[in-house]
Design a protein around this motif. Structure first.
Motif, PDB file in Angstrom:
ATOM      1  N   VAL A   1       0.841  -1.204   0.000  1.00 53.11           N
ATOM      2  CA  VAL A   1       0.000   0.000   0.000  1.00 53.11           C
ATOM      3  C   VAL A   1       0.875   1.252   0.000  1.00 53.11           C
ATOM      4  O   VAL A   1       0.592   2.224  -0.722  1.00 53.11           O
ATOM      5  N   LEU A   2       1.946   1.254   0.777  1.00 54.93           N
ATOM      6  CA  LEU A   2       2.863   2.399   0.764  1.00 54.93           C
ATOM      7  C   LEU A   2       3.465   2.625  -0.613  1.00 54.93           C
ATOM      8  O   LEU A   2       3.693   3.767  -1.034  1.00 54.93           O
ATOM      9  N   SER A   3       3.736   1.542  -1.323  1.00 53.65           N
ATOM     10  CA  SER A   3       4.385   1.660  -2.629  1.00 53.65           C
ATOM     11  C   SER A   3       3.483   2.282  -3.681  1.00 53.65           C
ATOM     12  O   SER A   3       3.945   2.588  -4.789  1.00 53.65           O
ATOM     13  N   GLN A   4       2.196   2.491  -3.367  1.00 56.57           N
ATOM     14  CA  GLN A   4       1.286   3.120  -4.326  1.00 56.57           C
ATOM     15  C   GLN A   4       1.711   4.548  -4.662  1.00 56.57           C
ATOM     16  O   GLN A   4       1.264   5.111  -5.666  1.00 56.57           O
ATOM     17  N   GLU A   5       2.565   5.137  -3.830  1.00 56.97           N
ATOM     18  CA  GLU A   5       3.026   6.493  -4.115  1.00 56.97           C
ATOM     19  C   GLU A   5       4.206   6.532  -5.083  1.00 56.97           C
ATOM     20  O   GLU A   5       4.641   7.617  -5.485  1.00 56.97           O
ATOM     21  N   LEU A   6       4.752   5.361  -5.453  1.00 59.97           N
ATOM     22  CA  LEU A   6       5.777   5.328  -6.493  1.00 59.97           C
ATOM     23  C   LEU A   6       5.132   5.716  -7.818  1.00 59.97           C
ATOM     24  O   LEU A   6       4.025   5.268  -8.134  1.00 59.97           O
ATOM     25  N   ARG A   7       5.809   6.511  -8.620  1.00 67.35           N
ATOM     26  CA  ARG A   7       5.197   7.053  -9.830  1.00 67.35           C
ATOM     27  C   ARG A   7       5.816   6.535 -11.137  1.00 67.35           C
ATOM     28  O   ARG A   7       5.126   6.372 -12.138  1.00 67.35           O
ATOM     29  N   SER A   8       7.120   6.304 -11.113  1.00 69.66           N
ATOM     30  CA  SER A   8       7.809   5.993 -12.363  1.00 69.66           C
ATOM     31  C   SER A   8       8.805   4.860 -12.154  1.00 69.66           C
ATOM     32  O   SER A   8       9.262   4.608 -11.031  1.00 69.66           O
ATOM     33  N   TYR A   9       9.143   4.191 -13.261  1.00 74.13           N
ATOM     34  CA  TYR A   9      10.177   3.161 -13.192  1.00 74.13           C
ATOM     35  C   TYR A   9      11.495   3.755 -12.719  1.00 74.13           C
ATOM     36  O   TYR A   9      12.369   3.047 -12.210  1.00 74.13           O
ATOM     37  N   ARG A  10      11.636   5.091 -12.863  1.00 75.78           N
ATOM     38  CA  ARG A  10      12.856   5.751 -12.389  1.00 75.78           C
ATOM     39  C   ARG A  10      12.923   5.756 -10.861  1.00 75.78           C
ATOM     40  O   ARG A  10      13.994   5.975 -10.291  1.00 75.78           O
ATOM     41  N   ASP A  11      11.785   5.549 -10.188  1.00 78.35           N
ATOM     42  CA  ASP A  11      11.774   5.459  -8.730  1.00 78.35           C
ATOM     43  C   ASP A  11      12.254   4.086  -8.235  1.00 78.35           C
ATOM     44  O   ASP A  11      12.409   3.884  -7.032  1.00 78.35           O
TER      45      ASP A  11
END
Length: 566
Positions: free
Chosen positions: A116-126
């Motif tokens: 659920v926390l990882s939902q704030e990742l936006r791009s493969y660059r993250d």
């Protein structure tokens, strides 16, 4: 720290309910006390060891680029329901409701919450991301036992990796595996990396780190020839080829009113267990299923669950069995059965002239050809490997070792990210779903496992890296010259950054020596009037019992050097 100020409630006798060595010595040494079954208070000595274990783990996790979090131990049911594990976890999950009636759970593990926390990742660059924490976990063990080895409340180092694709996950997995190998080496804990089942965690590749110990509950199959190693839930072996006769033209019934077990059929009717087909009936995800095994082989339930990707399985009840097959256990078989799923172990493939139940109480069939007479829907390796069977890789006789699981790493794939709706923009601007890994070490179990490995009849022998203190300065006598010299040496040891316990208690020498041996501090420095007449102290190594005389003025540096080479 001064022993006179430290709470160390040592015991002279073993606790009556302690079965494992670690349980016995940790209680006797004043490290732990039981509150209730499966729940232990860690006393000051154990807290110090635990902190040092966590420091080792934290250093190695940070070294591979992992970042530390602290997530809640209390979780809303909704997240677990979305992942499908609210029901799968069964009675092992502690469930409760708050004052508003909302369903909650005490966390057994944190895959869902980190996802659920990882939902704030936006791009493969993250990506990649590797996140870890130390958090209390709760599991409602049916039979907590062996002190800290099987409990209902414990500290877990759990970490999770998020990668853009499987190739990147392979890298994160390899980094964790290497980190775990370094961690266990630094803890002084022998640990075999073995192939394992992922179980309720899901995913593909799974490696357990298993420490050999008679206090363990897990069996590991290993090959002394090539190094192959696997948990019995995953292990395979190469069975010798069996030469069967042609058998009969068709199965033949014969009466067996006095034979309801494999052994009874062998003893009373001369049918070796290796020539019998054992028919087991399970309910797998609400579907009645027949499992066929060779009579002398045992089913591994986890292999069955993995083969069918089952979320729930249990042995069928006698009532369910009779309703489906018309007979009771002891006379069951799969000949002529076409309305149930039939799984057969690979050891039965191609077998002829076999004996099995006739689905009539007190009757069996002889001359059974598996391919001709049984409609097998699926073949799988379902049996438990035993010692002495040939290795699948090199043919060497396999060993079976009793072990404690001290770590487990999984490749989870997209099981959680897909289910919980996690995606990031990929290199081509389209959404991609990250792939995950999960990696765990039980901190208190590691502590107890070290004791299982490092002890003698006098007590614990802590490796220096995680000992509650690196040295104890044992003062013999209360005369001013002795106590003054002890205080001066204590200051020198602290200045040399030796973590020292000053035993300044008004106790007999024998009591002090026994307590130091029991709690397992690596080095004991003994200072007394006799030695001071020659300007020396005695330094005893706990692991070997060797004692040497060293000038008082050189004692601190000498211990520092011993610790450097330990």
């Amino acid at each position: 720290m001064r022993w006179s100020q430290l709470y160390v409630p040592t015991l002279r006798e073993d606790p009556a309910d302690a079965d494992a060595v670690s349980h016995r010595l940790l209680v006797r040494g004043g490290f732990i006390r039981q509150l209730m079954a499966g729940h232990y208070s860690l006393l000051p000595l154990a807290v110090r060891v635990r902190a040092k274990i966590m420091d080792v783990i934290r250093e190695e996790m940070t070294a591979i680029g992992a970042q530390e979090f602290v997530l809640p131990a209390l979780h809303p049911a909704e997240i677990w329901q979305r992942s499908g594990r609210w029901e799968v976890m069964g009675e092992e999950m502690f469930r409760l409701r708050d004052r508003k009636g909302a369903d909650l759970a005490l966390g057994m593990t944190h895959e869902e919450i980190f996802t659920v926390l990882s939902q704030e990742l936006r791009s493969y660059r993250d990506l990649p991301q590797m996140w870890f924490q130390f958090q209390t976990k709760f599991r409602d063990e049916a039979r907590p036992k062996s002190g800290l080895l099987r409990v209902r409340e414990f500290t877990m180092k759990d970490s999770y990796s998020f990668d853009a694709d499987e190739e990147a996950l392979d890298r994160s997995f390899a980094l964790h595996r290497a980190a775990y190998e370094r961690i266990f080496a630094r803890l002084g804990l022998p640990a075999l990396a073995v192939q394992a089942s992922s179980g309720s965690m899901g995913g593909s590749a799974s490696v357990e780190f298993m420490s050999p110990s008679q206090a363990g509950e897990d069996l590991v199959v290993r090959c002394p020839g090539c190094g192959y190693a696997a948990n019995t839930e995953k292990a395979a072996s190469a069975l010798p080829t069996v030469e069967d006769g042609p058998g009969l033209a068709a199965p033949e019934r014969f009466d067996t009113p006095d034979a309801r077990t494999i052994d009874e059929l062998a003893r009373l009717h001369g049918v070796p267990a290796s020539r019998q087909i054992k028919t087991l009936v399970y309910v797998v995800d609400d579907a009645l299923t027949l499992i066929l095994m060779r009579g002398d082989h045992a089913l591994v339930e986890q292999k069955l669950a993995d083969t069918l990707a089952a979320t729930a399985l249990r042995p069928a009840t006698p009532e369910e069995i009779r309703a489906a097959l018309g007979a009771s256990p002891g006379s069951l078989g799969a000949v002529g059965v076409s309305n149930l799923l039939i799984l057969a172990d690979e050891s039965l493939r191609g077998r002829t002239d076999m004996t099995t139940g006739a689905n009539a109480d007190g009757v069996h069939l002889r001359g059974v050809s598996v391919a001709r007479d049984i409609e097998v829907d699926r073949w799988a390796d379902l049996r438990e490997v035993t010692a002495g069977e040939p290795c699948v890789q090199c043919g060497t006789a396999l060993e079976v070792v009793v072990t404690i699981e001290v770590g487990h790493i999984f490749k989870l794939g997209r099981k959680y990210t897909q289910t919980l709706g996690v995606s990031v923009l990929g290199p081509e601007g389209r959404p991609i779903v990250p792939v995950m890994g999960s990696y765990g070490i039980g901190v208190e179990r590691a502590l107890a496992s070290v004791v299982e490995t490092h002890h003698d009849d006098k007590g614990i022998i802590w490796p220096a890296a995680i000992a509650p203190f690196e040295a104890t300065l044992t003062v013999l006598g209360t005369d001013t010259p002795v106590t003054s010299a002890a205080e001066s040496l204590y200051r020198d040891l602290r200045a040399a950054r030796v973590d020292t316990l000053l035993d300044d208690r008004d106790e007999r020498p024998g009591v002090k020596f026994r307590d130091a041996e029991l709690i397992g501090i690596p080095y004991r420095i003994t200072i007394g009037a006799r030695g001071l007449t020659t300007g020396t102290v005695e330094i005893t190594t706990r692991a070997t019992g060797e004692t040497e005389s060293v000038p008082v003025t050189q004692a601190a540096d000498h211990v520092r050097k011993l610790l450097t080479t330990a």
